[in-house]
Enzyme design. Structure first.
Site, PDB file in Angstrom:
ATOM      1  N   ASP A  21       0.880  -1.164  -0.024  1.00 30.19           N
ATOM      2  CA  ASP A  21       0.079  -0.070  -0.073  1.00 30.19           C
ATOM      3  C   ASP A  21       0.880   1.227  -0.084  1.00 30.19           C
ATOM      4  O   ASP A  21       1.437   1.685   1.065  1.00 30.19           O
ATOM      5  CB  ASP A  21      -0.939   0.097   1.233  1.00 30.19           C
ATOM      6  CG  ASP A  21      -1.518   1.211   1.425  1.00 30.19           C
ATOM      7  OD1 ASP A  21      -1.719   2.072   0.603  1.00 30.19           O
ATOM      8  OD2 ASP A  21      -2.139   1.384   2.531  1.00 30.19           O
ATOM      9  N   ASN A  23       0.140   4.473  -0.620  1.00 30.11           N
ATOM     10  CA  ASN A  23      -0.595   5.791  -0.280  1.00 30.11           C
ATOM     11  C   ASN A  23      -1.066   5.626   1.049  1.00 30.11           C
ATOM     12  O   ASN A  23      -1.903   6.356   1.324  1.00 30.11           O
ATOM     13  CB  ASN A  23      -1.302   6.342  -1.370  1.00 30.11           C
ATOM     14  CG  ASN A  23      -2.533   5.262  -1.771  1.00 30.11           C
ATOM     15  OD1 ASN A  23      -2.454   4.243  -1.020  1.00 30.11           O
ATOM     16  ND2 ASN A  23      -3.566   5.757  -2.510  1.00 30.11           N
ATOM     17  N   ASP A  25      -3.598   3.890   2.270  1.00 28.15           N
ATOM     18  CA  ASP A  25      -5.201   4.307   2.635  1.00 28.15           C
ATOM     19  C   ASP A  25      -5.680   2.895   2.908  1.00 28.15           C
ATOM     20  O   ASP A  25      -6.874   2.681   2.903  1.00 28.15           O
ATOM     21  CB  ASP A  25      -5.600   4.802   1.131  1.00 28.15           C
ATOM     22  CG  ASP A  25      -5.527   3.669  -0.317  1.00 28.15           C
ATOM     23  OD1 ASP A  25      -4.950   2.477   0.064  1.00 28.15           O
ATOM     24  OD2 ASP A  25      -6.144   3.840  -1.059  1.00 28.15           O
ATOM     25  N   ASP A  29      -1.582  -1.314  -3.854  1.00 25.69           N
ATOM     26  CA  ASP A  29      -2.049  -0.570  -5.094  1.00 25.69           C
ATOM     27  C   ASP A  29      -0.966  -0.691  -6.013  1.00 25.69           C
ATOM     28  O   ASP A  29       0.131  -1.144  -5.866  1.00 25.69           O
ATOM     29  CB  ASP A  29      -2.161   1.024  -4.777  1.00 25.69           C
ATOM     30  CG  ASP A  29      -1.322   1.587  -3.942  1.00 25.69           C
ATOM     31  OD1 ASP A  29       0.224   1.142  -4.039  1.00 25.69           O
ATOM     32  OD2 ASP A  29      -1.402   2.267  -2.924  1.00 25.69           O
ATOM     33  N   ASP A  98      -5.742 -11.262 -14.848  1.00 31.06           N
ATOM     34  CA  ASP A  98      -6.902 -12.246 -14.328  1.00 31.06           C
ATOM     35  C   ASP A  98      -8.271 -11.821 -15.330  1.00 31.06           C
ATOM     36  O   ASP A  98      -8.453 -10.740 -15.527  1.00 31.06           O
ATOM     37  CB  ASP A  98      -7.315 -12.303 -12.794  1.00 31.06           C
ATOM     38  CG  ASP A  98      -7.481 -13.497 -12.396  1.00 31.06           C
ATOM     39  OD1 ASP A  98      -8.367 -14.006 -12.940  1.00 31.06           O
ATOM     40  OD2 ASP A  98      -6.982 -13.608 -11.057  1.00 31.06           O
ATOM     41  N   ASP A 203     -10.501 -17.443 -14.909  1.00 25.82           N
ATOM     42  CA  ASP A 203     -11.290 -17.776 -14.091  1.00 25.82           C
ATOM     43  C   ASP A 203     -12.425 -18.893 -14.324  1.00 25.82           C
ATOM     44  O   ASP A 203     -13.086 -18.617 -15.240  1.00 25.82           O
ATOM     45  CB  ASP A 203     -12.070 -16.459 -13.345  1.00 25.82           C
ATOM     46  CG  ASP A 203     -12.580 -16.664 -11.911  1.00 25.82           C
ATOM     47  OD1 ASP A 203     -11.685 -16.649 -10.970  1.00 25.82           O
ATOM     48  OD2 ASP A 203     -13.858 -16.619 -11.644  1.00 25.82           O
ATOM     49  N   GLU A 258      -8.224 -21.562 -15.037  1.00 28.39           N
ATOM     50  CA  GLU A 258      -8.631 -22.328 -13.761  1.00 28.39           C
ATOM     51  C   GLU A 258      -9.565 -22.964 -13.734  1.00 28.39           C
ATOM     52  O   GLU A 258     -10.673 -22.556 -14.129  1.00 28.39           O
ATOM     53  CB  GLU A 258      -8.709 -21.281 -12.680  1.00 28.39           C
ATOM     54  CG  GLU A 258      -8.963 -21.684 -11.326  1.00 28.39           C
ATOM     55  CD  GLU A 258     -10.103 -21.114 -10.551  1.00 28.39           C
ATOM     56  OE1 GLU A 258     -10.048 -21.119  -9.061  1.00 28.39           O
ATOM     57  OE2 GLU A 258     -10.941 -20.132 -11.123  1.00 28.39           O
ATOM     58  N   HIS A 331      -4.691 -17.372  -3.736  1.00 25.58           N
ATOM     59  CA  HIS A 331      -5.577 -16.662  -2.978  1.00 25.58           C
ATOM     60  C   HIS A 331      -6.782 -17.364  -2.498  1.00 25.58           C
ATOM     61  O   HIS A 331      -7.673 -16.944  -2.009  1.00 25.58           O
ATOM     62  CB  HIS A 331      -5.896 -15.472  -3.981  1.00 25.58           C
ATOM     63  CG  HIS A 331      -6.773 -15.628  -5.068  1.00 25.58           C
ATOM     64  ND1 HIS A 331      -6.261 -16.227  -6.027  1.00 25.58           N
ATOM     65  CD2 HIS A 331      -8.129 -15.579  -5.330  1.00 25.58           C
ATOM     66  CE1 HIS A 331      -7.327 -16.451  -6.972  1.00 25.58           C
ATOM     67  NE2 HIS A 331      -8.317 -16.071  -6.685  1.00 25.58           N
ATOM     68  N   ASP A 332      -6.971 -18.375  -3.095  1.00 23.68           N
ATOM     69  CA  ASP A 332      -8.135 -19.524  -2.670  1.00 23.68           C
ATOM     70  C   ASP A 332      -7.742 -20.343  -1.843  1.00 23.68           C
ATOM     71  O   ASP A 332      -8.462 -21.188  -1.380  1.00 23.68           O
ATOM     72  CB  ASP A 332      -8.824 -19.962  -3.917  1.00 23.68           C
ATOM     73  CG  ASP A 332      -9.364 -19.218  -4.957  1.00 23.68           C
ATOM     74  OD1 ASP A 332      -9.876 -18.018  -4.047  1.00 23.68           O
ATOM     75  OD2 ASP A 332      -9.619 -19.299  -5.965  1.00 23.68           O
TER      76      ASP A 332
END
Ligand code: NOJ
Length: 570
Positions: A21, A23, A25, A29, A98, A203, A258, A331-332
């Site tokens: 990250d 910035n 927030d 990013d 993706d 996906d 996938e 990520h799964d």
């Protein structure tokens, strides 16, 4: 003409929400990603797959796209993205996007149009059917289940119509039968190719084609109700060929799909080079070796033979026909050192390195999920509210709804949750693990960050990251690691996994103790012919000499989670 660069590639996956990250927030990013490109390159990666960066209302954190040609503002602007592509290419890193086109967000203009009037031409972009009348009720058009629990149909307002969603109700399935939909998709793909991206990860691609007319699934043994009607559907190959012809084949691309529980036959056909469909698919069979029936929230003791089948079968099927991928995390899934019955508190380094050696010496392109290269571990969530993934909540609600005590339901969720790999990356021991300058992140940081972080790993004597570098280097220096035919040994051995890769007389032999017990392994070839090129047990920073026993030193003593790579050069 395709150069098929992906065969020599190593892909690093970034989940943008949680990488860096810049910035402050609370969201990762593009600028943050750019600041870490040298780190990725130094690891030995040659390509990056970005989980979705497109505009999205984030019901499923980017996998519900509301504008396929826009970058979501929390990640940056289109100018930032263009710079990201340039900065990647400057470092010889390919860019893989993706592409989530089984469904769109229900906030996509097509969907909003579609439900605005029964006469809208966009109606046919989705799968919309009349419900069935049962007494005084209107029930869904079929008994299909969503992958994320519950019916796969959602009623449109108080009309009798329902739309299909195989995931969240905010993710409406596209109607691939409609040639206009396919035309739009090809246009989107080529838009990104023209921007300079090098490939796509699709996906849940093997759900694009459904069986029509829509009907109930009456079979007793479906993995999920309806699956036989929406997995590997009848027009899958035709759709992929069309995309290939009108898009992928026009660029020097890499496409990887996938898949959701594909049949063996379909899996082989999707990647067969001469078929002109996809270059490779992901197979996750080996990742089900510590859960019951492929349901990741239900643990079972690790089964090495199941791991071996899930790992080797796709390699054997693709070799000589097409290409394969090698995966441990994404990520799964939870972090790999916390699964397969491994005690991560005791064997984090040994298990992380063993898993990497076993996986990435195989046949296919390595995919490494951010943080995996430094042995990052699962997050010790204390309550369900700390988890942001909707799936964790859906399954928790389902379990408690059936009367399961909350503490027990939470224990199951914590075992398989996708949240573990989605917490911000622990770069160092500063506030929020160095993810940002202290603003509360969108998802809690792993409280273990002061002890387990990337900086500390790289500086420690037993560094997972430095082991990964050496391992990936073997793929550069030994052709057989990329092109070699795979042969498995001692399949029935419940502690040791062993295989070789052979190419033009050169051979690599990989063997690993996938257990916490010191184990003797009877080496199946003449050991003296080989040289050790990698060993995760080190002495003074160098691979330890292997202890042998038995006549002619043919038996190896393998310590807990020890992995070695041996090389024979004629
Ligand atoms: C597979 C993706 O990897 C996952 O994160 C997502 O939730 C589903 N597809 C739905 O898009």
């Amino acid at each position: 003409m395709k150069s098929r660069w992906y065969k020599n590639a190593v892909v690093y996956q970034i989940y943008p929400f949680s990488f860096m990250d810049s910035n402050n927030d609370g969201f990762g990013d593009i600028e943050g990603i750019i600041s870490k490109l040298d780190y990725i390159r130094n690891l030995g990666a040659t390509a990056i797959w970005f989980s979705p960066l497109y505009k999205s209302p984030d019901y499923d954190y980017g996998y519900d796209v509301s504008d396929y040609k826009a970058i979501d503002e929390k990640f940056g602007t289109m100018e930032d993205f263009d710079r990201l592509v340039r900065e990647c290419h400057r470092r010889d890193l390919k860019v893989i996007m993706d592409m989530v086109i089984n469904h769109t967000s229900t906030e996509h203009p097509w969907f909003k149009e579609a439900i605005s009037s029964p006469d809208s031409p966009y109606r046919d972009y989705y799968i919309i059917r009349k419900g069935r009348i049962e007494g005084a009720n209107v029930i869904p058009p079929s008994n299909w289940e969503s992958t994320f629990t519950g019916s796969a149909w959602e009623r449109i307002g108080d009309s009798d119509d329902f739309y299909l969603h195989l995931f969240c109700k905010e993710q409406a399935d596209l109607n691939w039968e409609n040639p206009d939909v396919r035309r739009e998709i090809i246009d989107i793909l080529n838009f990104w190719f023209e921007k300079g991206v090098d490939g796509f990860r699709f996906d849940v691609f093997n759900m694009f084609s459904k069986v029509y007319p829509i009907q109930d699934d009456t079979s007793k043994d479906s993995f999920q109700k309806g699956a036989p009607y929406y997995v590997d559907g009848p027009r899958m190959h035709e759709f992929l060929k069309e995309l290939n012809e009108k898009s992928f084949s026009l660029y020097d691309s890499f496409t990887v799909g996938e898949s959701f529980h594909p049949s063996e036959e379909a899996a082989r056909d999707y990647v067969r080079e001469e078929n002109g469909e996809l270059d490779a698919i992901f197979s996750f069979g080996h990742l089900d070796s510590d859960n019951i029936g492929g349901k990741k929230f239900f643990p079972k003791p690790f089964d090495l033979l199941q791991f071996k089948d899930g790992f080797f079968n796709p390699q054997r099927a693709a070799y000589g026909e097409g290409w394969n991928t090698l995966v441990l995390e994404n990520h799964d899934n939870p972090r790999c050192v916390n699964r397969f019955s491994i005690n991560a508190a005791k064997y984090r380094y040994e298990a992380a390195t063993m898993l990497a050696a076993v996986t990435y010496m195989g046949f296919g392109t390595p995919f490494i999920y951010m943080g995996q290269e430094a042995g990052l571990v699962n997050c010790d969530f204390k309550k369900i509210d700390e988890m942001m993934d909707p799936v964790s909540h859906f399954v928790y609600d389902l379990m408690t709804g059936y009367g399961m005590p909350k503490w027990l339901a939470f224990r199951f969720i914590k075992y398989g949750a996708r949240d573990h790999s989605r917490v911000p990356i622990a770069w160092d021991d500063s506030a929020n693990g160095g993810f940002n300058d202290g603003h509360a992140p969108w998802q809690c940081v792993n409280p273990k960050y002061p002890e387990i972080n990337i900086k500390k790993d790289i500086e420690s004597e037993k560094s997972v990251y430095r082991f990964y570098r050496k391992l990936l280097r073997i793929r550069k220096t030994h052709e057989e690691a990329v092109m070699g035919e795979i042969q498995e040994y001692d399949h029935e051995n419940r502690r040791v996994i062993a295989y070789s890769r052979t190419y033009q007389g050169k051979k690599l032999f990989i063997c690993a103790n996938f257990s916490k017990h010191t184990t003797i392994y009877n080496f199946p070839d003449e050991l003296s012919k080989y040289k050790i090129v990698l060993n995760n047990y080190q002495v003074d920073g160098r691979p330890a000499r292997l202890p042998f026993v038995g006549k002619k030193g043919q038996k190896l003593i393998l310590k807990p989670y020890q992995a070695i790579v041996l090389s024979y050069q004629p």
